[in-house]
Design a protein around this motif. Structure first.
Motif, PDB file in Angstrom:
ATOM      1  N   ALA A   6       0.799  -1.267  -0.033  1.00 49.22           N
ATOM      2  CA  ALA A   6       0.070   0.004  -0.078  1.00 49.22           C
ATOM      3  C   ALA A   6       0.799   1.302  -0.081  1.00 49.22           C
ATOM      4  N   LEU A   7       0.494   2.175  -0.895  1.00 54.17           N
ATOM      5  CA  LEU A   7       1.091   3.353  -1.003  1.00 54.17           C
ATOM      6  C   LEU A   7       0.618   4.617   0.187  1.00 54.17           C
ATOM      7  N   VAL A   8       1.472   5.280   0.920  1.00 54.69           N
ATOM      8  CA  VAL A   8       1.040   6.271   1.668  1.00 54.69           C
ATOM      9  C   VAL A   8       1.808   7.647   1.282  1.00 54.69           C
ATOM     10  N   THR A   9       0.922   8.614   1.188  1.00 50.41           N
ATOM     11  CA  THR A   9       1.346  10.060   0.776  1.00 50.41           C
ATOM     12  C   THR A   9       1.604  10.658   2.029  1.00 50.41           C
ATOM     13  N   LEU A  10       2.849  10.976   2.238  1.00 54.48           N
ATOM     14  CA  LEU A  10       3.434  11.512   3.533  1.00 54.48           C
ATOM     15  C   LEU A  10       4.482  12.475   3.172  1.00 54.48           C
ATOM     16  N   ALA A  24      14.447   3.196  11.873  1.00 60.64           N
ATOM     17  CA  ALA A  24      13.222   3.358  11.732  1.00 60.64           C
ATOM     18  C   ALA A  24      12.581   2.854  10.394  1.00 60.64           C
ATOM     19  N   ALA A  25      13.700   2.908   9.548  1.00 62.39           N
ATOM     20  CA  ALA A  25      13.116   2.385   8.237  1.00 62.39           C
ATOM     21  C   ALA A  25      12.947   1.048   8.198  1.00 62.39           C
ATOM     22  N   THR A  26      13.667   0.176   8.949  1.00 61.05           N
ATOM     23  CA  THR A  26      13.549  -1.177   8.875  1.00 61.05           C
ATOM     24  C   THR A  26      12.060  -1.751   9.152  1.00 61.05           C
ATOM     25  N   ARG A  27      11.348  -0.663  10.001  1.00 63.14           N
ATOM     26  CA  ARG A  27       9.989  -1.295  10.125  1.00 63.14           C
ATOM     27  C   ARG A  27       8.948  -0.819   9.105  1.00 63.14           C
ATOM     28  N   ALA A  28       9.256  -0.191   7.771  1.00 62.69           N
ATOM     29  CA  ALA A  28       8.482   0.024   6.704  1.00 62.69           C
ATOM     30  C   ALA A  28       9.028  -0.898   5.536  1.00 62.69           C
ATOM     31  N   THR A  29       8.125  -1.048   4.526  1.00 65.51           N
ATOM     32  CA  THR A  29       8.747  -1.840   3.381  1.00 65.51           C
ATOM     33  C   THR A  29       8.696  -0.810   2.048  1.00 65.51           C
ATOM     34  N   ILE A  30       9.112  -1.125   0.861  1.00 63.49           N
ATOM     35  CA  ILE A  30       9.262  -0.269   0.052  1.00 63.49           C
ATOM     36  C   ILE A  30       7.880   0.047  -0.721  1.00 63.49           C
ATOM     37  N   ASN A  45       6.322   4.318   5.082  1.00 60.22           N
ATOM     38  CA  ASN A  45       6.162   5.345   6.067  1.00 60.22           C
ATOM     39  C   ASN A  45       6.562   6.753   5.695  1.00 60.22           C
ATOM     40  N   GLY A  46       6.798   6.973   4.321  1.00 56.33           N
ATOM     41  CA  GLY A  46       6.968   8.259   3.820  1.00 56.33           C
ATOM     42  C   GLY A  46       8.457   8.407   3.721  1.00 56.33           C
ATOM     43  N   ASP A  47       9.554   7.720   4.274  1.00 53.76           N
ATOM     44  CA  ASP A  47      10.918   7.968   4.138  1.00 53.76           C
ATOM     45  C   ASP A  47      11.387   7.622   2.783  1.00 53.76           C
ATOM     46  N   VAL A  48      12.341   8.520   2.151  1.00 48.20           N
ATOM     47  CA  VAL A  48      13.088   8.322   1.293  1.00 48.20           C
ATOM     48  C   VAL A  48      14.516   7.856   1.503  1.00 48.20           C
ATOM     49  N   VAL A  49      14.890   6.583   1.151  1.00 43.27           N
ATOM     50  CA  VAL A  49      16.165   6.097   1.212  1.00 43.27           C
ATOM     51  C   VAL A  49      17.018   6.308  -0.178  1.00 43.27           C
ATOM     52  N   GLU A  50      18.116   6.765  -0.041  1.00 45.96           N
ATOM     53  CA  GLU A  50      19.095   6.792  -1.420  1.00 45.96           C
ATOM     54  C   GLU A  50      19.759   5.462  -1.206  1.00 45.96           C
ATOM     55  N   VAL A  51      20.013   5.234  -2.715  1.00 46.29           N
ATOM     56  CA  VAL A  51      21.034   3.968  -3.079  1.00 46.29           C
ATOM     57  C   VAL A  51      22.168   4.526  -3.881  1.00 46.29           C
TER      58      VAL A  51
END
Length: 302
Positions: A6-10, A24-30, A45-51
Motif C-alpha cells: 500500500a502506498l502512503v502519501t506523506l 526506523a526505516a526497517t519497520r517499513a517496506t518499499i 512510512n514516507g521516508d526516502v532512502v537513497e541507494v
C-alpha cells in the motif's frame, strides 16, 4: 508481478543508505523505487532512502553502454536488486541487510542483453536473455545457482507462483518446475500462459493483440482445459498491461492510466474489474513498483 504494497502519501524525508539504514526505516517496506539524481527507495512510512551505490546506466565497455540499468523490488516490498558500481555485480539486499551477489555470471556488461526477474519473496532470480532461452537460475535461499532444466536453455520464462515455490516455463511444452528445477506438471498446448496461481495448475492467458489485451482465459495445466474467453471490464483506453494471481487465487490486472497505474481484482467468470487502488506516478525520470520487471509500460516518463 505482485500487488501487496500500500502506498502512503506523506511528507518525505531523505535518508542516505550507506551500510545500515536508520532503524526506523526497517519497520517499513518499499512502496516504490525512483530514479532521480540517483536511485531512491520511497518507503511506506514516507521516508526516502537513497541507494548511491546502484548503477543508473550501463557503464562504458558494456554491450549496451548507456542503457538504463535495471533496479528491481520484490513483490513483498522487502528486497531490492541492482548492479552495484564497485564491481558491476548484480546484488540483493533488504533495508536492514548487507549486499549479497546474486550470481557471478550476471554483471553490468550484459545490461539489456539479460533481464533479471525476481520472485515475490525475493528469494529466487532468473534472467531472460536476448538469445532464445533463460540465463541465470539463482536460488538465494540456498545460496546456489542451478543449471538450466532439461539439459537445454531453450526456455521462455512466464512467471513465479505467488508463494515463490514454483516456476512456469515454456518450451515445446508448458512446464511447472519446483525450486530445484524438477518438473512437476507438463502440458502441450498452443496457448501461452503468463501467470501461475498458488495451486500450481491454474494459469492465466491474455487474449488479443499485444499490447492491447482486454480479454483473458484460464488454462488448467493438469487437465488441459481452458475456460471460455472473458472480457475484462476496464475503463475505455485501458488495457491488461500486467496479469497475475494473488496468494488467494484472485486474478489481478495492472493497467496503465494517464496518471500512473490502476490495480484491479478481476472476476474469473464475468470479467468485472474491481478497483483495488490507484498509484500516482511520482515526479521522477523512472519509477519501479514492487513486482515490476525490468520494463513495464508505466516505467518511464513519457
Amino acid at each position: 508481478m505482485r500487488f501487496r504494497t500500500a502506498l502512503v502519501t506523506l511528507l518525505l524525508t531523505s535518508v542516505t543508505l550507506i551500510a545500515q539504514p536508520a532503524g526506523a526505516a526497517t519497520r517499513a517496506t518499499i512502496a516504490y523505487a525512483q530514479l532521480k539524481q540517483t536511485w531512491e527507495l520511497v518507503l511506506t512510512n514516507g521516508d526516502v532512502v537513497e541507494v548511491p551505490e546502484a548503477l543508473a546506466k550501463a557503464p562504458a565497455g558494456a554491450v549496451n553502454s548507456g542503457a538504463r540499468a535495471p533496479f528491481l523490488v520484490s513483490g513483498d516490498g522487502r528486497h531490492f536488486f541492482y548492479f552495484r558500481k564497485s564491481d558491476e555485480r548484480f546484488v540483493e539486499r533488504t533495508l536492514s541487510s548487507k549486499e549479497r551477489v546474486v550470481s557471478r555470471d550476471l554483471t553490468a556488461y550484459s545490461i539489456n542483453e539479460e533481464w533479471p526477474l525476481v520472485s515475490d519473496d525475493g528469494s529466487f532470480v532468473i534472467t531472460m536473455t536476448s538469445a532464445p532461452g533463460v540465463g541465470v537460475f539463482a536460488d538465494l535461499r540456498k545460496g546456489k545457482q542451478l543449471p538450466s532444466p532439461g539439459k537445454t536453455d531453450a526456455w521462455g520464462f512466464s512467471g513465479f507462483s505467488p508463494d515463490g515455490k514454483r516456476l512456469l516455463l515454456q518450451g515445446e511444452r508448458v512446464v511447472v518446475f519446483d525450486r530445484g528445477l524438477r518438473a512437476r506438471t507438463r502440458l502441450k498446448t498452443r496457448l501461452s500462459p503468463v501467470a501461475l496461481a498458488n495451486d500450481y495448475v491454474t494459469t492465466a492467458v491474455p487474449v488479443g493483440t499485444y499490447p492491447k489485451y482486454r480479454k483473458l482465459r484460464l488454462l488448467n495445466l493438469r487437465t488441459g482445459r481452458a475456460s471460455s474467453t472473458v472480457t475484462v471490464q476496464l475503463p475505455r483506453g485501458q488495457y491488461i498491461d500486467d496479469l497475475d494471481f494473488d496468494r488467494a487465487g484472485h486474478v489481478i490486472v495492472r493497467s496503465r492510466t494517464k496518471t500512473g497505474v490502476a490495480i484491479y481484482r478481476v472476476s474469473k467468470v464475468t470479467g468485472k474489474a474491481t478497483l483495488m487502488r490507484r498509484v500516482a506516478r511520482p515526479v521522477a525520470a523512472v519509477w519501479v513498483l514492487p513486482g515490476d520487471s525490468a520494463y513495464e509500460p508505466w516505467t518511464e516518463k513519457k
